[in-house]
Design an enzyme around this catalytic site. Sequence first.
Site, PDB file in Angstrom:
ATOM      1  N   SER A   1      49.040 -84.593 -45.988  1.00 30.66           N
ATOM      2  CA  SER A   1      50.391 -84.127 -45.692  1.00 30.66           C
ATOM      3  C   SER A   1      50.985 -84.978 -44.573  1.00 30.66           C
ATOM      4  O   SER A   1      50.256 -85.457 -43.689  1.00 30.66           O
ATOM      5  CB  SER A   1      50.314 -82.665 -45.238  1.00 30.66           C
ATOM      6  OG  SER A   1      51.486 -82.307 -44.564  1.00 30.66           O
TER       7      SER A   1
ATOM      8  N   GLY B   1      41.124 -77.572 -56.778  1.00 30.17           N
ATOM      9  CA  GLY B   1      42.263 -76.674 -56.560  1.00 30.17           C
ATOM     10  C   GLY B   1      43.278 -76.818 -57.681  1.00 30.17           C
ATOM     11  O   GLY B   1      44.489 -76.922 -57.433  1.00 30.17           O
ATOM     12  N   ALA B   2      42.768 -76.785 -58.946  1.00 31.25           N
ATOM     13  CA  ALA B   2      43.624 -77.123 -60.091  1.00 31.25           C
ATOM     14  C   ALA B   2      44.369 -75.925 -60.670  1.00 31.25           C
ATOM     15  O   ALA B   2      45.125 -76.083 -61.613  1.00 31.25           O
ATOM     16  CB  ALA B   2      42.770 -77.770 -61.180  1.00 31.25           C
ATOM     17  N   ASN B   3      44.156 -74.743 -60.099  1.00 30.58           N
ATOM     18  CA  ASN B   3      44.769 -73.554 -60.724  1.00 30.58           C
ATOM     19  C   ASN B   3      46.158 -73.231 -60.185  1.00 30.58           C
ATOM     20  O   ASN B   3      46.819 -72.330 -60.687  1.00 30.58           O
ATOM     21  CB  ASN B   3      43.857 -72.332 -60.552  1.00 30.58           C
ATOM     22  CG  ASN B   3      43.561 -72.057 -59.101  1.00 30.58           C
ATOM     23  OD1 ASN B   3      42.738 -72.740 -58.510  1.00 30.58           O
ATOM     24  ND2 ASN B   3      44.234 -71.080 -58.512  1.00 30.58           N
ATOM     25  N   SER B   4      46.597 -73.942 -59.152  1.00 29.01           N
ATOM     26  CA  SER B   4      47.859 -73.556 -58.506  1.00 29.01           C
ATOM     27  C   SER B   4      48.649 -74.793 -58.081  1.00 29.01           C
ATOM     28  O   SER B   4      48.075 -75.878 -57.915  1.00 29.01           O
ATOM     29  CB  SER B   4      47.510 -72.696 -57.279  1.00 29.01           C
ATOM     30  OG  SER B   4      48.640 -72.441 -56.493  1.00 29.01           O
ATOM     31  N   GLY B   5      49.946 -74.622 -57.934  1.00 23.78           N
ATOM     32  CA  GLY B   5      50.813 -75.626 -57.294  1.00 23.78           C
ATOM     33  C   GLY B   5      50.661 -77.043 -57.829  1.00 23.78           C
ATOM     34  O   GLY B   5      50.694 -77.300 -59.037  1.00 23.78           O
ATOM     35  N   ILE B   6      50.489 -77.973 -56.900  1.00 19.30           N
ATOM     36  CA  ILE B   6      50.443 -79.401 -57.228  1.00 19.30           C
ATOM     37  C   ILE B   6      49.223 -79.730 -58.106  1.00 19.30           C
ATOM     38  O   ILE B   6      49.319 -80.501 -59.068  1.00 19.30           O
ATOM     39  CB  ILE B   6      50.408 -80.220 -55.913  1.00 19.30           C
ATOM     40  CG1 ILE B   6      51.724 -79.988 -55.145  1.00 19.30           C
ATOM     41  CG2 ILE B   6      50.170 -81.694 -56.166  1.00 19.30           C
ATOM     42  CD1 ILE B   6      51.671 -80.328 -53.678  1.00 19.30           C
ATOM     43  N   GLY B   7      48.075 -79.100 -57.793  1.00 21.72           N
ATOM     44  CA  GLY B   7      46.853 -79.360 -58.561  1.00 21.72           C
ATOM     45  C   GLY B   7      47.012 -78.947 -60.008  1.00 21.72           C
ATOM     46  O   GLY B   7      46.583 -79.658 -60.932  1.00 21.72           O
TER      47      GLY B   7
ATOM     48  N   TYR C   1      45.801 -76.822 -39.498  1.00 23.66           N
ATOM     49  CA  TYR C   1      46.110 -77.420 -40.809  1.00 23.66           C
ATOM     50  C   TYR C   1      46.422 -78.915 -40.644  1.00 23.66           C
ATOM     51  O   TYR C   1      45.876 -79.755 -41.370  1.00 23.66           O
ATOM     52  CB  TYR C   1      47.297 -76.685 -41.448  1.00 23.66           C
ATOM     53  CG  TYR C   1      47.796 -77.310 -42.719  1.00 23.66           C
ATOM     54  CD1 TYR C   1      47.068 -77.215 -43.898  1.00 23.66           C
ATOM     55  CD2 TYR C   1      49.005 -78.015 -42.745  1.00 23.66           C
ATOM     56  CE1 TYR C   1      47.527 -77.807 -45.079  1.00 23.66           C
ATOM     57  CE2 TYR C   1      49.467 -78.605 -43.919  1.00 23.66           C
ATOM     58  CZ  TYR C   1      48.725 -78.496 -45.080  1.00 23.66           C
ATOM     59  OH  TYR C   1      49.184 -79.086 -46.246  1.00 23.66           O
TER      60      TYR C   1
HETATM   61  N1  LIG Z   1      53.142 -77.511 -50.646  1.00 23.33           N
HETATM   62  C1  LIG Z   1      53.516 -78.423 -49.779  1.00 23.33           C
HETATM   63  O1  LIG Z   1      54.656 -78.436 -49.301  1.00 23.33           O
HETATM   64  C2  LIG Z   1      52.545 -79.499 -49.371  1.00 23.33           C
HETATM   65  C3  LIG Z   1      52.996 -80.457 -48.442  1.00 23.33           C
HETATM   66  C4  LIG Z   1      52.133 -81.458 -48.038  1.00 23.33           C
HETATM   67  C5  LIG Z   1      50.854 -81.509 -48.570  1.00 23.33           C
HETATM   68  N2  LIG Z   1      50.427 -80.568 -49.472  1.00 23.33           N
HETATM   69  C6  LIG Z   1      49.052 -80.688 -49.969  1.00 23.33           C
HETATM   70  O2  LIG Z   1      49.035 -80.550 -51.386  1.00 23.33           O
HETATM   71  C7  LIG Z   1      47.766 -80.032 -51.805  1.00 23.33           C
HETATM   72  C8  LIG Z   1      47.967 -78.914 -52.803  1.00 23.33           C
HETATM   73  O3  LIG Z   1      48.630 -77.829 -52.169  1.00 23.33           O
HETATM   74  P1  LIG Z   1      49.635 -76.852 -52.924  1.00 23.33           P
HETATM   75  O4  LIG Z   1      50.896 -76.903 -52.176  1.00 23.33           O
HETATM   76  O5  LIG Z   1      49.619 -77.109 -54.370  1.00 23.33           O
HETATM   77  O6  LIG Z   1      48.938 -75.448 -52.566  1.00 23.33           O
HETATM   78  P2  LIG Z   1      48.450 -74.205 -53.433  1.00 23.33           P
HETATM   79  O7  LIG Z   1      49.391 -73.934 -54.558  1.00 23.33           O
HETATM   80  O8  LIG Z   1      48.172 -73.134 -52.457  1.00 23.33           O
HETATM   81  O9  LIG Z   1      47.074 -74.744 -54.059  1.00 23.33           O
HETATM   82  C9  LIG Z   1      45.924 -74.899 -53.270  1.00 23.33           C
HETATM   83  C10 LIG Z   1      44.724 -74.904 -54.198  1.00 23.33           C
HETATM   84  O10 LIG Z   1      43.540 -75.091 -53.404  1.00 23.33           O
HETATM   85  C11 LIG Z   1      42.591 -74.129 -53.810  1.00 23.33           C
HETATM   86  N3  LIG Z   1      41.605 -73.825 -52.773  1.00 23.33           N
HETATM   87  C12 LIG Z   1      41.808 -73.327 -51.534  1.00 23.33           C
HETATM   88  N4  LIG Z   1      40.636 -73.142 -50.903  1.00 23.33           N
HETATM   89  C13 LIG Z   1      39.666 -73.549 -51.783  1.00 23.33           C
HETATM   90  C14 LIG Z   1      38.254 -73.594 -51.720  1.00 23.33           C
HETATM   91  N5  LIG Z   1      37.567 -73.154 -50.647  1.00 23.33           N
HETATM   92  N6  LIG Z   1      37.567 -74.077 -52.790  1.00 23.33           N
HETATM   93  C15 LIG Z   1      38.225 -74.509 -53.893  1.00 23.33           C
HETATM   94  N7  LIG Z   1      39.565 -74.462 -54.011  1.00 23.33           N
HETATM   95  C16 LIG Z   1      40.273 -73.995 -52.966  1.00 23.33           C
HETATM   96  C17 LIG Z   1      43.429 -72.892 -54.143  1.00 23.33           C
HETATM   97  O11 LIG Z   1      42.664 -71.958 -54.882  1.00 23.33           O
HETATM   98  P3  LIG Z   1      43.078 -70.391 -54.911  1.00 23.33           P
HETATM   99  O12 LIG Z   1      44.262 -70.288 -55.820  1.00 23.33           O
HETATM  100  O13 LIG Z   1      41.841 -69.740 -55.447  1.00 23.33           O
HETATM  101  O14 LIG Z   1      43.406 -69.996 -53.506  1.00 23.33           O
HETATM  102  C18 LIG Z   1      44.552 -73.564 -54.930  1.00 23.33           C
HETATM  103  O15 LIG Z   1      44.122 -73.808 -56.252  1.00 23.33           O
HETATM  104  C19 LIG Z   1      47.037 -79.631 -50.524  1.00 23.33           C
HETATM  105  O16 LIG Z   1      46.085 -80.608 -50.196  1.00 23.33           O
HETATM  106  C20 LIG Z   1      48.124 -79.591 -49.477  1.00 23.33           C
HETATM  107  O17 LIG Z   1      47.648 -79.870 -48.181  1.00 23.33           O
HETATM  108  C21 LIG Z   1      51.254 -79.557 -49.885  1.00 23.33           C
END
Ligand SMILES: NC(=O)c1ccc[n+]([C@@H]2O[C@H](COP(=O)([O-])OP(=O)(O)OC[C@H]3O[C@@H](n4cnc5c(N)ncnc54)[C@H](OP(=O)(O)O)[C@@H]3O)[C@@H](O)[C@H]2O)c1
Length: 329
Positions: free
Chosen positions: A178, A42-48, A212
């Site tokens: 989380s 999931g390296a294309n968005s957000g934290i990744g 979730y």
């Molecule tokens: N944001 C918060 O406040 C928060 C809080 C606690 C924990 N987290 C954790 O932090 C981590 C990163 O989340 P984020 O906030 O950075 O979210 P995000 O920006 O939505 O990024 C999620 C990433 O996962 C990818 N993904 C989703 N389904 C997938 C699949 N079937 N196969 C491969 N890749 C997939 C998405 O790809 P696409 O772009 O193609 O959809 C995107 O690159 C997650 O594990 C989340 O539970 C986040």
Amino acid sequence: MGTLALTAAAVLIGFCFVRDRTSGRVYSERTSLAGQTIIVTGANSGIGFEASKELALRGATVVLACRNRDAGASAKRRIDSALNARKRGAERGRVLLEMLDLTDKKSIEKFAENFRNLNFPLNALVLNASIGMHPTRALVNSKLELCFTSNVLGHYYLVELLWDKIVEDHTRIITVTSSLHKYVSLEVDPATLKKRLPDLQCELSYRPKEAYAKSKLANILLAHHWARQLSGISNTRAMSVSMHPGLVMTPLLTRYLPFWKKHLFNLILILLGKTAWKGCQTVIYCCSHPIENGKYYGNCEEEEPSPESRDEDAMQALSESCRELLNAF
Ligand SMILES: NC(=O)c1ccc[n+]([C@@H]2O[C@H](COP(=O)([O-])OP(=O)(O)OC[C@H]3O[C@@H](n4cnc5c(N)ncnc54)[C@H](OP(=O)(O)O)[C@@H]3O)[C@@H](O)[C@H]2O)c1
């Protein structure tokens, strides 16, 4: 009225500035990661994305594991240009793009095969990809609940396929979870009287937040399960930890919300959340700093997860369920 609006906007901007300076720790040690290879799902968005960029800027070869080719290519371009903008002589890693859809068994197998063919060491495997609160109970292959499959089962399978390499290469498995996992309670299995995660496939009821949060508790249980397995293998320094990033401004939690709820929640994120760069700091810490097998981290230090996430029966039951569910995958 105009002055009032301007004052309110200035206060809001000032608040966000101060909050950004004070919220969440930054991992400022400049540990070099040159020569290391790190996979980030999931390296294309957000934290990744931010984690991949920061790891590459610290010298690592980062494999961007993404399900969407265009989004992955755009992330790679953005990281490449950050690397190219570095001063001559500064630490500079590189990024490679490999396709990985965690809801597709064949895609996971292909990813693992492609990675092996690169003949790179695997120093860290960051299990970051996740979907957030999907509004309805959606199914993969008409059988497996979507949130559980993408967040838990897909990663479980990836680890299984790379297990021998993880052991040989002394890999750090870093599972991004989380603090919402704390809202889930275990249930007692009436047949065995042992604890387990309730209703894994959300067949009895489906609520987006519950699905979730359950997947995030499952993430920690599996991270602990791998930690226990690795601690029983002599001659490996491989380890498995889990970590939470805090509340972060990414599309994860708002993607599926209706229009007005999305904007309201985004406002809350602006006021209370961290930037994605701040949110990735504990990932960088776990990749770079001395850490301990089986621990849970947040804000660049050790934290305590819920007691349920330490339940050994639940760990065992979950890994057995994942093993069985792979047949339906
Ligand atoms: N944001 C918060 O406040 C928060 C809080 C606690 C924990 N987290 C954790 O932090 C981590 C990163 O989340 P984020 O906030 O950075 O979210 P995000 O920006 O939505 O990024 C999620 C990433 O996962 C990818 N993904 C989703 N389904 C997938 C699949 N079937 N196969 C491969 N890749 C997939 C998405 O790809 P696409 O772009 O193609 O959809 C995107 O690159 C997650 O594990 C989340 O539970 C986040």
